[in-house]
Write a protein that holds these residues in place. Structure first.
Motif, short mmCIF file in Angstrom:
data_model
loop_
_atom_site.label_atom_id
_atom_site.label_comp_id
_atom_site.label_asym_id
_atom_site.label_seq_id
_atom_site.Cartn_x
_atom_site.Cartn_y
_atom_site.Cartn_z
N ILE A 1 -48.49 -17.62 41.41
CA ILE A 1 -50.01 -17.89 41.85
C ILE A 1 -50.24 -18.23 43.05
O ILE A 1 -49.50 -19.15 43.58
N GLN A 2 -50.89 -17.32 43.79
CA GLN A 2 -50.94 -17.43 45.22
C GLN A 2 -52.21 -18.52 45.42
O GLN A 2 -53.21 -18.17 44.88
N GLY A 3 -52.18 -19.39 46.49
CA GLY A 3 -53.26 -20.32 46.72
C GLY A 3 -53.74 -21.18 45.90
O GLY A 3 -54.89 -21.61 45.54
N CYS A 4 -52.76 -21.49 44.78
CA CYS A 4 -53.31 -22.43 43.90
C CYS A 4 -53.61 -24.00 44.44
O CYS A 4 -52.91 -24.39 45.47
N LYS B 1 -44.68 -24.79 43.19
CA LYS B 1 -43.55 -24.03 43.57
C LYS B 1 -42.74 -23.59 42.43
O LYS B 1 -42.24 -22.63 42.08
N HIS C 1 -45.55 -22.63 38.88
CA HIS C 1 -46.69 -21.80 39.09
C HIS C 1 -46.39 -20.68 40.34
O HIS C 1 -47.15 -20.57 41.26
#
Length: 83
Positions: free
Chosen positions: A37-40, A31, A34
């Motif tokens: 970045i979605q879905g890390c 959070k 990154h």
């Protein structure tokens, strides 16, 4: 936090491969570090199971045989390499 040994920090950030001690710590890191970045991914690093019934895989044996041959040492597992 920096990269650490995954024995001491079994949870890992899927983006930067940094190790953490808990899943919650990885979630906070993602959070903060990154946010775009979605879905890390969050990964749990699993070590070897070395117990009385442990037997190395063919891949482990092939790697050991390859190293032994490269160092000029005898090995019984050269057949795994087609030798």
């Amino acid at each position: 936090m920096g990269k650490r040994s995954h024995k001491a920090a079994p949870w890992m950030c899927g983006q930067c491969k940094t190790g953490f001690e808990s899943e919650g710590a990885v979630r906070h890191h993602i959070k903060d570090a990154h946010p775009a970045i979605q879905g890390c991914g969050i990964f749990r690093c699993v070590g070897r199971v070395d117990g009385p019934d442990y037997e190395p895989s063919f891949a482990d044996r092939a790697i050991e045989a390859s190293l032994a041959l490269a160092m000029g040492e005898p090995t019984d597992d050269a057949w795994l390499l087609g030798e």
